[in-house]
Design an enzyme around this catalytic site. Sequence first.
Site, PDB file in Angstrom:
ATOM      1  N   HIS A   1       0.871  -1.421  -0.165  1.00  0.00           N
ATOM      2  CA  HIS A   1      -0.420  -0.158   0.300  1.00  0.00           C
ATOM      3  C   HIS A   1       0.553   1.539   0.329  1.00  0.00           C
ATOM      4  O   HIS A   1       1.629   1.215   0.149  1.00  0.00           O
ATOM      5  CB  HIS A   1      -1.032  -0.091   1.171  1.00  0.00           C
ATOM      6  CG  HIS A   1      -0.654   0.137   2.384  1.00  0.00           C
ATOM      7  ND1 HIS A   1      -0.030   1.056   3.430  1.00  0.00           N
ATOM      8  CD2 HIS A   1      -0.643  -0.696   3.529  1.00  0.00           C
ATOM      9  CE1 HIS A   1       0.157   1.258   4.421  1.00  0.00           C
ATOM     10  NE2 HIS A   1       0.320  -0.556   4.589  1.00  0.00           N
TER      11      HIS A   1
ATOM     12  N   ASP B   1       5.960   2.260   7.050  1.00  0.00           N
ATOM     13  CA  ASP B   1       4.876   1.223   6.956  1.00  0.00           C
ATOM     14  C   ASP B   1       3.715   2.155   5.554  1.00  0.00           C
ATOM     15  O   ASP B   1       3.608   3.352   6.228  1.00  0.00           O
ATOM     16  CB  ASP B   1       4.285   1.540   8.410  1.00  0.00           C
ATOM     17  CG  ASP B   1       2.444   0.957   7.630  1.00  0.00           C
ATOM     18  OD1 ASP B   1       1.940   0.694   6.390  1.00  0.00           O
ATOM     19  OD2 ASP B   1       2.115   0.882   9.069  1.00  0.00           O
TER      20      ASP B   1
ATOM     21  N   GLU C   1      -5.305   1.229   2.986  1.00  0.00           N
ATOM     22  CA  GLU C   1      -5.067  -0.198   3.332  1.00  0.00           C
ATOM     23  C   GLU C   1      -5.684   0.887   4.775  1.00  0.00           C
ATOM     24  O   GLU C   1      -5.713   0.196   5.665  1.00  0.00           O
ATOM     25  CB  GLU C   1      -3.476  -0.381   3.288  1.00  0.00           C
ATOM     26  CG  GLU C   1      -3.320  -1.736   3.770  1.00  0.00           C
ATOM     27  CD  GLU C   1      -2.939  -1.347   5.436  1.00  0.00           C
ATOM     28  OE1 GLU C   1      -3.030  -2.142   6.107  1.00  0.00           O
ATOM     29  OE2 GLU C   1      -2.882  -0.585   5.948  1.00  0.00           O
ATOM     30  N   GLU C   2      -4.772   1.767   5.377  1.00  0.00           N
ATOM     31  CA  GLU C   2      -5.055   2.489   6.461  1.00  0.00           C
ATOM     32  C   GLU C   2      -6.100   2.305   6.962  1.00  0.00           C
ATOM     33  O   GLU C   2      -6.379   3.293   8.595  1.00  0.00           O
ATOM     34  CB  GLU C   2      -3.742   3.334   6.966  1.00  0.00           C
ATOM     35  CG  GLU C   2      -2.149   3.023   6.334  1.00  0.00           C
ATOM     36  CD  GLU C   2      -1.583   2.525   7.712  1.00  0.00           C
ATOM     37  OE1 GLU C   2      -2.405   1.736   8.795  1.00  0.00           O
ATOM     38  OE2 GLU C   2      -0.422   1.723   7.135  1.00  0.00           O
TER      39      GLU C   2
ATOM     40  N   ASP D   1       3.862  -6.197   3.673  1.00  0.00           N
ATOM     41  CA  ASP D   1       3.740  -5.166   4.166  1.00  0.00           C
ATOM     42  C   ASP D   1       4.348  -5.164   5.560  1.00  0.00           C
ATOM     43  O   ASP D   1       4.887  -6.462   5.688  1.00  0.00           O
ATOM     44  CB  ASP D   1       2.188  -5.050   5.196  1.00  0.00           C
ATOM     45  CG  ASP D   1       1.667  -3.676   5.557  1.00  0.00           C
ATOM     46  OD1 ASP D   1       2.157  -2.329   5.899  1.00  0.00           O
ATOM     47  OD2 ASP D   1       0.498  -3.226   4.706  1.00  0.00           O
TER      48      ASP D   1
ATOM     49  N   HIS E   1       3.390   2.790  13.023  1.00  0.00           N
ATOM     50  CA  HIS E   1       2.243   3.718  13.311  1.00  0.00           C
ATOM     51  C   HIS E   1       3.540   5.203  14.351  1.00  0.00           C
ATOM     52  O   HIS E   1       2.876   5.892  14.965  1.00  0.00           O
ATOM     53  CB  HIS E   1       1.036   3.814  13.940  1.00  0.00           C
ATOM     54  CG  HIS E   1       0.408   2.962  12.461  1.00  0.00           C
ATOM     55  ND1 HIS E   1      -0.863   2.529  12.173  1.00  0.00           N
ATOM     56  CD2 HIS E   1       1.119   2.196  11.564  1.00  0.00           C
ATOM     57  CE1 HIS E   1      -1.542   2.214  10.992  1.00  0.00           C
ATOM     58  NE2 HIS E   1      -0.527   1.709  10.605  1.00  0.00           N
TER      59      HIS E   1
END
Lengths: 358, 333
Positions: B63, B165, B195-196, B218, B304
Amino acid sequence: MLETKDLLKQMIQVSGLSGHEAPIREVIEPAWKPLTDEMHTSRLGSLHARKHGSGPAPRPSIAIVTHMDAIGLIVKQIDSEGLLHVDQIGGLDPRVLPSQMVMVHTQGGDLPGLLVMPPAHCLPEEDASGAPQLKHLRVDTGLRPTAARRQVRVGDLISFASKPVELDGDLLAGHSLDNRASVAVLTEALRLLGRRKHAWDVWAVATAQEEETLFGATTSGYALRPTLAVVIDVTFAKSPSAPAHRTYDQNKGPTLDWGPNTHPKFHREMEKLAKRLEIPVQEAVYSKSSGTDAILLQVTVEGIPTVVVGIPLRYMHTPVEVVNTKDIERASRLLAEFVSALDETFMDKIRLDKTDEN
Amino acid sequence: MKEIIRQLVETTGPSGYESDVRALVKKMLKGQVDSMKVDALGNLITRKGKKSKDGLTVMLSAHMDEIGIIATHIDDNGFVRFTSVGGVFPRNTAGGRVRFLKTGQVGVIGMESHKNQSSVPGLEKMYIDVGASKRSDVKVSVGDVAAFDRPFEDLGTRLVSKAMDDRIGVAVLMEVMKQLKTTPHEVVGVFSTQEEVGTRGATTAAYGVDPDLGIALDVTLTGDTPNADTMAVSLGNGPAIKVKDGGMISDPRVVAWMEAGAKRARLPYQMEVLTGGTTDARSIQMTRAGVPVGCVSIPCRYVHSPSEMVDYGDVQNSVKLLLALLSKPVQLR
């Protein structure tokens, strides 16, 4: 029913955790083979078996959908003492886990193990009383650290090792009765249909992954495009201290579950039939989600009219689930009768816009 | 690959606003793949190879989007209130900087008075200070999106930045698409969007591609930092072959195929069981009549946060593993 009871006992002695259904599929396959006309496995591992109807082709079809996967554990880490740290597959109740006997399924074969917990005084203060959290539990296989690391791998599955027990009053106890009791209902219904005429095709579906993702149901719905679907899953039976308004009786028949995943007119038709045939059923209501394969199956492709049938089960998601085999018999009879009563007028009967025109 | 990674992570693209990342990927892959197209949700779908008799259509998905924030209100003194785009942890937020996509405006995330040091206030107690003294000086409107602002650092073996990410997955996928020479498969490299916010781009991409096999690329968490939650994944021990995460169970046949492929190619690998979170593989698996899926994860610390850390060896080995897997026919059993 005897044959089906033996099959059910066999089914609750194999693993087949969500996403890894091969062991249970291999038990169901030979049981369904003589009862159906064609069979295949879906790309996600669900089992599809069709019993042809007697109506003119192309025939409408009804899918009877029961998930076959079970809850269990998965190896998350192997520690320096050779003990296994675990994560859950499906929703487990950690209160019942300590001191259970389990089976660790390794690439080299099955290893018996014990689910153990450290003594209370060895736990952090906030965890010393009450039920231990999953992160404090270990699986002890007895293997020394080097042997454990050689034989067990992160990602190996762990299933309950409890054996079936027959209790008084038609009760059967064991693990994974959620939802293999419903697979038994479906199998028995197929057996009854072998002796009856039915115009529609019947798809017997044992789905994968219900306890984790519901993806077995939605992908099977996409592949098979059934005209109608019945989802059978277990529901909460009356058990000690459980409030009566949130549980259902055992030995009073299956529940017919009313709520958003249920097609209202299809549901009423099944209810009417049960009444006419004097098959005991219980009305159940769910507010938002049925908690079953019906959630995704109902909204697959252009929508599939779906009803939800429940089999009352005590001690759900523990290794000692209890079902009453009389409820299995009643549910299978209701299904077989319903299928054989389906005719060319049925879809018109349940049209939701019908009252609009009147 | 490090320069490519730097350019990718320093480009901004919160979920739904991936166009700059997509433009960069397109530019970098120009002439290196057989075809490229962009679908209705903004996924960049690239293809290489033809499906031979014993080949499959294999969809790889990494992603392009990253977590970010979106402005919800601007007060009379010019302070901007915001909410999250994707899984933004409040504990990683205060004191950080963001950069708005449209104007390039930089802001600092501040926090209302908060005396209790043992708790973290929610994002609703935070605001962005863009250095304005009154509302009319603020070059931000409600609905404007910003990404966390933190440059790439090469620490030698380890690389750190915001948006590892999943730009690191994007970098791995780009490298695989470039280096792939002979394959019996039609390899479809999808650079996915959103995606998130629920693996949404991959949902439509997988429907359109209709693959026989799906692999997500990922990041995953690690258990190798002080007092970390139990997890048998460490930085530097090789790509992680996912068995399960919070939203998906890898197809056991795909897992076995990946393990055997890693062994045959003599590449380091580790097995991954992740408690929370999920990847594009979840959406691919439930597509149409179902797709066998797996995921090659790049171990990443501090996921994150604005300083996500990966191991360069793991990155290179992920490329090698995928190339080894895709160069031969796939037998799933």
